[in-house]
Design a protein around this motif. Structure first.
Motif, PDB file in Angstrom:
ATOM      1  N   GLY A 127      39.579  28.225  48.251  1.00  0.00           N
ATOM      2  CA  GLY A 127      39.043  28.698  46.970  1.00  0.00           C
ATOM      3  C   GLY A 127      40.164  29.244  46.099  1.00  0.00           C
ATOM      4  N   GLY A 134      40.795  28.298  43.022  1.00  0.00           N
ATOM      5  CA  GLY A 134      41.400  27.223  42.240  1.00  0.00           C
ATOM      6  C   GLY A 134      41.425  27.505  40.750  1.00  0.00           C
ATOM      7  N   THR A 189      39.599  27.095  38.225  1.00  0.00           N
ATOM      8  CA  THR A 189      38.486  27.740  37.530  1.00  0.00           C
ATOM      9  C   THR A 189      38.079  29.066  38.177  1.00  0.00           C
ATOM     10  N   GLN A 232      37.976  32.879  39.322  1.00  0.00           N
ATOM     11  CA  GLN A 232      38.372  34.083  38.603  1.00  0.00           C
ATOM     12  C   GLN A 232      39.456  34.870  39.327  1.00  0.00           C
ATOM     13  N   VAL A 233      39.386  34.862  40.643  1.00  0.00           N
ATOM     14  CA  VAL A 233      40.200  35.824  41.372  1.00  0.00           C
ATOM     15  C   VAL A 233      41.422  35.206  42.044  1.00  0.00           C
ATOM     16  N   ARG A 236      40.320  18.192  41.521  1.00  0.00           N
ATOM     17  CA  ARG A 236      40.779  19.301  40.685  1.00  0.00           C
ATOM     18  C   ARG A 236      41.656  20.266  41.489  1.00  0.00           C
ATOM     19  N   ALA A 289      38.868  32.973  48.934  1.00  0.00           N
ATOM     20  CA  ALA A 289      38.501  33.456  47.600  1.00  0.00           C
ATOM     21  C   ALA A 289      37.389  32.594  47.032  1.00  0.00           C
ATOM     22  N   THR A 290      36.372  32.408  47.842  1.00  0.00           N
ATOM     23  CA  THR A 290      35.206  31.606  47.472  1.00  0.00           C
ATOM     24  C   THR A 290      34.017  32.538  47.283  1.00  0.00           C
ATOM     25  N   ASN A 308      30.580  34.582  47.767  1.00  0.00           N
ATOM     26  CA  ASN A 308      30.242  35.428  48.914  1.00  0.00           C
ATOM     27  C   ASN A 308      29.590  34.692  50.086  1.00  0.00           C
ATOM     28  N   GLU A 325      37.848  37.895  50.657  1.00  0.00           N
ATOM     29  CA  GLU A 325      37.331  38.611  49.491  1.00  0.00           C
ATOM     30  C   GLU A 325      36.168  39.518  49.872  1.00  0.00           C
ATOM     31  N   PRO A 329      32.405  41.165  48.385  1.00  0.00           N
ATOM     32  CA  PRO A 329      31.886  41.844  49.564  1.00  0.00           C
ATOM     33  C   PRO A 329      32.031  40.900  50.760  1.00  0.00           C
ATOM     34  N   THR A 371      40.328  42.092  50.391  1.00  0.00           N
ATOM     35  CA  THR A 371      41.048  42.317  49.133  1.00  0.00           C
ATOM     36  C   THR A 371      40.310  43.245  48.165  1.00  0.00           C
ATOM     37  N   ALA A 410      31.022  31.525  37.288  1.00  0.00           N
ATOM     38  CA  ALA A 410      31.304  32.621  38.206  1.00  0.00           C
ATOM     39  C   ALA A 410      30.241  33.709  38.111  1.00  0.00           C
ATOM     40  N   TRP A 426      47.761  44.669  43.732  1.00  0.00           N
ATOM     41  CA  TRP A 426      47.569  43.529  44.637  1.00  0.00           C
ATOM     42  C   TRP A 426      48.815  43.275  45.482  1.00  0.00           C
TER      43      TRP A 426
HETATM   44  N1  NAD Z   1      38.917  41.473  44.661  1.00  0.00           N
HETATM   45  C1  NAD Z   1      38.539  41.362  43.402  1.00  0.00           C
HETATM   46  O1  NAD Z   1      38.944  42.131  42.528  1.00  0.00           O
HETATM   47  C2  NAD Z   1      37.607  40.262  43.046  1.00  0.00           C
HETATM   48  C3  NAD Z   1      37.491  39.839  41.700  1.00  0.00           C
HETATM   49  C4  NAD Z   1      36.681  38.733  41.421  1.00  0.00           C
HETATM   50  C5  NAD Z   1      36.023  38.097  42.451  1.00  0.00           C
HETATM   51  N2  NAD Z   1      36.124  38.569  43.729  1.00  0.00           N
HETATM   52  C6  NAD Z   1      35.464  37.899  44.844  1.00  0.00           C
HETATM   53  O2  NAD Z   1      36.122  36.685  45.027  1.00  0.00           O
HETATM   54  C7  NAD Z   1      35.222  35.671  45.413  1.00  0.00           C
HETATM   55  C8  NAD Z   1      35.319  34.538  44.420  1.00  0.00           C
HETATM   56  O3  NAD Z   1      34.896  35.028  43.179  1.00  0.00           O
HETATM   57  P1  NAD Z   1      35.336  34.328  41.826  1.00  0.00           P
HETATM   58  O4  NAD Z   1      34.852  35.206  40.747  1.00  0.00           O
HETATM   59  O5  NAD Z   1      36.747  33.927  41.871  1.00  0.00           O
HETATM   60  O6  NAD Z   1      34.415  33.047  41.880  1.00  0.00           O
HETATM   61  P2  NAD Z   1      34.554  31.724  41.016  1.00  0.00           P
HETATM   62  O7  NAD Z   1      33.214  31.095  41.026  1.00  0.00           O
HETATM   63  O8  NAD Z   1      35.225  32.029  39.741  1.00  0.00           O
HETATM   64  O9  NAD Z   1      35.570  30.856  41.859  1.00  0.00           O
HETATM   65  C9  NAD Z   1      35.276  30.392  43.134  1.00  0.00           C
HETATM   66  C10 NAD Z   1      36.351  29.430  43.534  1.00  0.00           C
HETATM   67  O10 NAD Z   1      36.086  28.992  44.857  1.00  0.00           O
HETATM   68  C11 NAD Z   1      36.078  27.577  44.898  1.00  0.00           C
HETATM   69  N3  NAD Z   1      35.171  27.183  45.971  1.00  0.00           N
HETATM   70  C12 NAD Z   1      33.839  27.391  46.059  1.00  0.00           C
HETATM   71  N4  NAD Z   1      33.395  26.956  47.228  1.00  0.00           N
HETATM   72  C13 NAD Z   1      34.448  26.442  47.913  1.00  0.00           C
HETATM   73  C14 NAD Z   1      34.633  25.843  49.179  1.00  0.00           C
HETATM   74  N5  NAD Z   1      33.606  25.677  49.979  1.00  0.00           N
HETATM   75  N6  NAD Z   1      35.857  25.477  49.517  1.00  0.00           N
HETATM   76  C15 NAD Z   1      36.903  25.678  48.691  1.00  0.00           C
HETATM   77  N7  NAD Z   1      36.786  26.212  47.510  1.00  0.00           N
HETATM   78  C16 NAD Z   1      35.580  26.607  47.108  1.00  0.00           C
HETATM   79  C17 NAD Z   1      35.653  27.153  43.527  1.00  0.00           C
HETATM   80  O11 NAD Z   1      36.019  25.812  43.250  1.00  0.00           O
HETATM   81  C18 NAD Z   1      36.392  28.180  42.677  1.00  0.00           C
HETATM   82  O12 NAD Z   1      37.731  27.793  42.519  1.00  0.00           O
HETATM   83  C19 NAD Z   1      33.872  36.340  45.470  1.00  0.00           C
HETATM   84  O13 NAD Z   1      33.578  36.731  46.790  1.00  0.00           O
HETATM   85  C20 NAD Z   1      34.031  37.543  44.594  1.00  0.00           C
HETATM   86  O14 NAD Z   1      33.174  38.598  44.970  1.00  0.00           O
HETATM   87  C21 NAD Z   1      36.919  39.622  44.019  1.00  0.00           C
END
Ligand code: NAD
Ligand code: NAD
Ligand code: NAD
Ligand code: NAD
Lengths: 392, 392, 392, 392
Positions: free
Chosen positions: A18, A20, A22, A24-25, A53, A92-93, A95, A115, A117, A142, A189, A335
């Motif tokens: 995860g 990638g 798009t 967020q994290v 992608r 980073a996918t 939850n 990541e 929770p 994280t 997201a 971080w």
């Molecule tokens: N620590 C922090 O400050 C923080 C901030 C934001 C998000 N998060 C956590 O990070 C995680 C991701 O959140 P986000 O906002 O980045 O989500 P997002 O939807 O923006 O991104 C998810 C990413 O994971 C990829 N993905 C999804 N399923 C996948 C799989 N099976 N295999 C590989 N890649 C996969 C998607 O393509 C995308 O790139 C969540 O658990 C969220 O709670 C933490």
């Protein structure tokens, strides 16, 4: 003072699932892990649910094409076959996928950084904790704000009795980005965050407050919540049963009382997290939007503003310093600090250096488990009508 | 814009009970009432429980010696005999005495201005309300912060839909002066505050939060609390059963949720009162320590800081303006605004001008009664184990 | 701690010239003088250039009709004939009239309180100073911000060596109300300010910076300007030759350097006056928009925020305290403090109590003269091409 | 939005001269250049005047031992012989060495990134500028704060007329670390800064104010200083003839006036740089200690606080965004932004892409030259008695 010189003998071979283009994290992970190129090197990835992608992205950030994989199963299997295969993986996918991927990673012999929770249930967390012990691997979580140095200053000052007995713990993680339901539909997201199947049993409690709750534990390691009451609402109706606003009152074992306000509907709020610890002599207050400052308010004396990088700070706080006084640090240093500690933990674990592990303060599997427990208890209280529940 | 020119035909003949040399709040009354010498003139007083001290004080502030009385009973009786006897009396004595003095004053045919918390029970408040109606007199309550102009700006903006639907009401009145019990013994004004016989059923709930609660009602006149939960503690143990810290969660009839934190043990805190109203589109935030500023935080737009005395403010806000922009107003202007409205209310009542009375916004007997009700409900919740109670 | 009890045996009989209904500053005088009705009583007035309006206004604020006069000459003459005639007069008319009215008042045997900038030339100021000495009268100057208590705290701390040797004096009085010339035409109080015949040789230097300059002298009584350089501009062209923006650099006799920025074209600025004093060990900083706070920034230590009314403040600072901690004071308390000192000075003068006069710190004729000198030197420098001039 | 994906086809091979373990600024270069490993890779270095220490350090940050050199001459010579030799070199040594090393680097066919103040004289800067043109190389200058995004927001808003005509430019770079001369002796980086042979003709003017001056040019590209006056002092006497405090007044070609206060003796100051631009309609203000916020103060309207990463910001500002709203960026992102632009400039230069170069806004040789010119003019004014000089 950190200046990028190595803390471990060589960078760890690291991959991500995860995070990638798009995601967020994802960038925060890379920013943290690769800060100085002496803790980690990024050598493989399954960055995206969309393989094309994800591969394009991986190439763009410098990963070799043949180590970019369509999914985590393939990655773990292929990398395991290489001499120079990955040692650590970050997840980073969304939850709902954390548990399966963590489990698979540990079973593949990898250290894991996951990541928050962490999971949906404490059972899952307990299971992974035991699996990690069995596999002798590290699981890091994280809580990305928890690397801000001044949190360690708070911890040290409280430990040293600078505020007296802790009486009130005043926590807040609120923002105002999601006060309308349009956002839930248009932003991918955000979409999964309000879907219980992907997000788990909560929205803001898990998404936001787990961070602040962990930081409160980091600052107050000896205090435990005994019981709590949580009142949650879905102001944007389509989010029900998931809450976009919650208020929690906690009772601690030492008689202190705590509150948490977490919300995504605090319209216009750009100062997200506040941590205020009130003691019998003084209070400490810190905001993540002004991470370089710490307010120390002493009963009957002028309030003090402590600033990062000054010689009067505690050595544990100063140890994480990088840029020097007058030079604003931000979230990327937080971080970087966490990731450096993950690397040091992995390295110590591999060397069987339990002494180092005992003293290393970082968000580990227990921190992840406690976050899950926090959400579970809050939800149990809320779903029973916002009643007091024992913290279990 | 107020400049001291008369709003009523002549100053009202006014006296005080309590508020003498050693009293904490007496000077604020005189400062408010006598701001321009066109609303009130101070002609008599029973300023002190110690007659000698009270008389000496009275002479020093310009009251004629023969109108300085040993007690309120004598004053009400003697003044009633004079042609130029007092018309209005303010009561600035400890809580336990408010009811008897109010009753006596009304029975003596006087308009009354009384300190908060008004009484110990809603029954008392109801009784006095009826008595005042019968006697056709005004009862004002000195919620002394509620005259700050920007509160009327908040009221106007919310009425005009500038923040959308109200979702969260975030209230705080905390300070850090009384975090140790030595203070309770050495300071006479503090001593009675933690004695239930004099203070009533609460300490900080009555002493502090009634102010902020009233201000929230002033800002949000159409919202009513439906149920609430209150958790209170006595961190300084000798104060039990009176609390020095409390957290309240409220549910409003329109679905909004509210919180109140009130405390005298928030060590080092010098920014006492915060009022934040979160709407579906924007939020408003005001602090009594920076009364000349109002934050308007709009979802997705730059936050705005509105400042007192600027032409862009609502006319109801501007009507209470005195010093002009760039010129800091403070608490004394707030008290002056309230006292001026008391005078206008008394004048209108005397003239039978019900139209004016209907439009005059000031803390009246209902505001006092609501404060008592607020405390009563909080205490009932707290004493039953911090449970939800219907707001009755 | 001030609570309104008399500081002198009876209130002084006081009148005003100017400061009528349309005047900007008149209400501040009355607010200051009549704060507690124990220092002054307002018994007469020639409030307005328009007699009818002035008389109507006077009646409305409680002055007896027959003591409302068409002009100051008449007032001085008529009042002189009364047993209970006025003793002190305040002058709140446009600058060009100050000299004549002051002179007439002194000659009529009155103590005088006059607006700043006192006069157009130091010769005039010197003349009035001598006349006052001859007549044994007080001349006070209403530098209305200079009564803020924390200025005395700064003075005390510097005197006590808390900041070390003074090195830099950083002054600012700027606002953003007059960035366009429309204002000059539509607003009568602004119109005369940009007319050299009425305003004198400067606009913002006299109108604004004389305040801040006086406060710097109050804080730093032992430091003298030796030479200065002033660069002034008329950004709104129609104001030439009067400036609406000026920067001054000063050299003090002790080797310190100072700067002043004064402006009415600092668009949008609502924090008008800043005073920062930099010493060899620490700095002090105060803003008139946050008059209840003082920053104390110590080299190598956490910065401190001192707040009004706290016991850790210097006794000279606390002596001017009225409302108590957590209770915001504003500009009206500052004016009240100054006026109370004027009253005490008049009283001491009348009693021939030179000892009291020696210790009373208030803006007197010398302070007024220094303000005129300041403007004169700035203008001389500016008009010679912004060159260094010896401070004469 | 930047997320680490490559902006150029491959990372540039990069080395450093200076910036070793004991160097103050070296880590900021590496943090900036290596942010995402897609712009630069660090392959060689002559990091230290002490070869042993520099080599040990180089190994520790991951440079191969055989590409760690005893001095820059050797490095340039050896690297020139390699196929994979360095392409770009950064110079982070004390000021006196910059000219020789820059010259040698350009002559060795390298692109150069050099610390500020660039050189001692404009002649040197002119010479290097011509040499770079001849060699078709980029020279970048590390004004390390100038990569903060909100500076581009200021530039855009001013360009769009959002503040009207610029009238006052109010600049400050002061801190309070060096208010005593002990520091000069004990700290090696401070020692050379007050030695004219190593530091050049100024201390704080060159060390501090060149940053802020460049940022003002970045924000106001169309405004030129026409004449200025500089008054400088050596409060710590041993620093003479170098100043530790200076005040400058500038006149711009469009009639605007500017001021700069630069100081290392502003005791206790931790908010170093302020940039305020006053226009005829509004003002903009930014502090480097709160880099995520921009104040927009509009005459007659509520002041606005713009925050980083919000959709309402200009696209040029948003283009440099990395962490997203609510996530504090700091100085490391600023350096990363600048280094990324250096890489893009080098890449474009190599590809002969003059179009890209024309639009790329970054601190180039002209920015460096202007900084030297600024110091030269300030010093000329100061040394002639703080007189006005034409800006040449
Ligand atoms: N620590 C922090 O400050 C923080 C901030 C934001 C998000 N998060 C956590 O990070 C995680 C991701 O959140 P986000 O906002 O980045 O989500 P997002 O939807 O923006 O991104 C998810 C990413 O994971 C990829 N993905 C999804 N399923 C996948 C799989 N099976 N295999 C590989 N890649 C996969 C998607 O393509 C995308 O790139 C969540 O658990 C969220 O709670 C933490
Ligand atoms: N509105 C506010 O902001 C505010 C602030 C402080 C106190 N209060 C309220 O004001 C009241 C007084 O509080 P305080 O802090 O000034 O108390 P205090 O103890 O400081 O002063 C009480 C005063 O009342 C006098 N007094 C007592 N009994 C009397 C009697 N029977 N007859 C005449 N005088 C009598 C005392 O001599 C003293 O002067 C309380 O109800 C308190 O809750 C309100
Ligand atoms: N101390 C401060 O903070 C402060 C603030 C504002 C103004 N001022 C000073 O106060 C003075 C007045 O300024 P303003 O802004 O109030 O002016 P203004 O034009 O608003 O008011 C002037 C007042 O004086 C009256 N007046 C004029 N000539 C008179 C005369 N010959 N006799 C009687 N009344 C006369 C006018 O009718 C009007 O009421 C000026 O010297 C100004 O610099 C001081
Ligand atoms: N851009 C900024 O924000 C910023 C901040 C600090 C310093 N600087 C500038 O950076 C430069 C260095 O300042 P500093 O504070 O880091 O100095 P410093 O004295 O702390 O460090 C200088 C470094 O250069 C090395 N060095 C000296 N001479 C050398 C040589 N001939 N060859 C190789 N290495 C050599 C030293 O060993 C040391 O590692 C100065 O020009 C200074 O003005 C810029």
């Amino acid at each position: 003072m950190l200046n990028g010189e190595r803390k471990i003998s060589r960078p760890l071979r690291w991959a991500m699932v995860g995070g990638g283009r798009t995601g967020q994290v994802g960038y925060k992970h890379r920013t943290g892990a690769l800060r100085d190129n002496t803790a980690f090197e990024l050598v493989a990835g399954a960055f995206d649910i969309d393989f094309e992608r994800g591969r394009d992205f991986g190439v763009n950030i410098g990963v070799l094409k043949d180590r970019l994989y369509p999914d985590y199963e393939t990655m773990f299997a292929e990398e395991a076959r290489r001499e120079d295969g990955i040692e650590v993986v970050s997840i980073a996918t969304p939850n709902a996928t954390h548990f399966e991927i963590c489990k698979a990673a540990l079973e593949a012999g990898l250290h894991v950084i996951c990541e928050k929770p962490l999971f949906f249930t404490t059972e899952e967390a307990q299971f992974v904790k035991e699996l990690a012990e069995e596999k002798e691997k590290i699981v890091g979580v994280t809580y990305g704000f928890s690397g801000h140095q001044l949190l360690l200053q708070m911890r040290a000052m409280i430990e040293q009795g600078k505020i007296g007995d802790v009486r009130v713990v005043d926590l807040q993680y609120t923002h105002g980005f999601n006060a309308a339901d349009e956002g839930d539909k248009s932003n991918s997201a955000q979409k999964w965050r309000v879907d219980p199947k992907v997000a788990g049993p909560s929205f803001v409690l898990g998404d936001l407050s787990t961070h602040t709750y962990y930081m409160s534990q980091l600052i107050l390691p000896h205090m435990k919540v005994k019981k709590l009451l949580c009142d949650r609402q879905s102001f944007v109706g389509s989010r029900a049963p998931l809450e976009d606003n919650a208020h929690v009152i906690m009772h601690y074992d030492n008689g202190a009382v705590g509150t948490m306000w977490t919300s995504s509907i605090n319209a216009g709020c750009m100062d997200a997290q506040r941590i205020r610890i009130v003691g019998s002599k003084a209070s400490l207050e810190w905001w993540d939007s002004k991470p370089n400052e710490l307010r120390y308010e002493i009963q009957g004396e002028p309030a003090q503003t402590l600033v990062r990088a000054m010689p009067y700070l505690d050595e544990n706080c100063q140890a994480d310093e990088r840029l020097g006084a007058l030079h604003a640090e931000g979230l990327s240093e937080s971080w970087a600090n966490i990731y450096l500690k993950f690397a040091m933990a992995v390295d110590a674990k591999e060397r069987g250096d339990e002494e180092t592990l005992r003293h290393l303060v970082y968000p580990d599997i227990d921190a992840g488990l406690e976050g899950v427990r926090w959400v579970e208890n809050c939800v149990r209280s809320a779903d029973n009508g916002a009643v007091w529940v024992d913290f279990e």
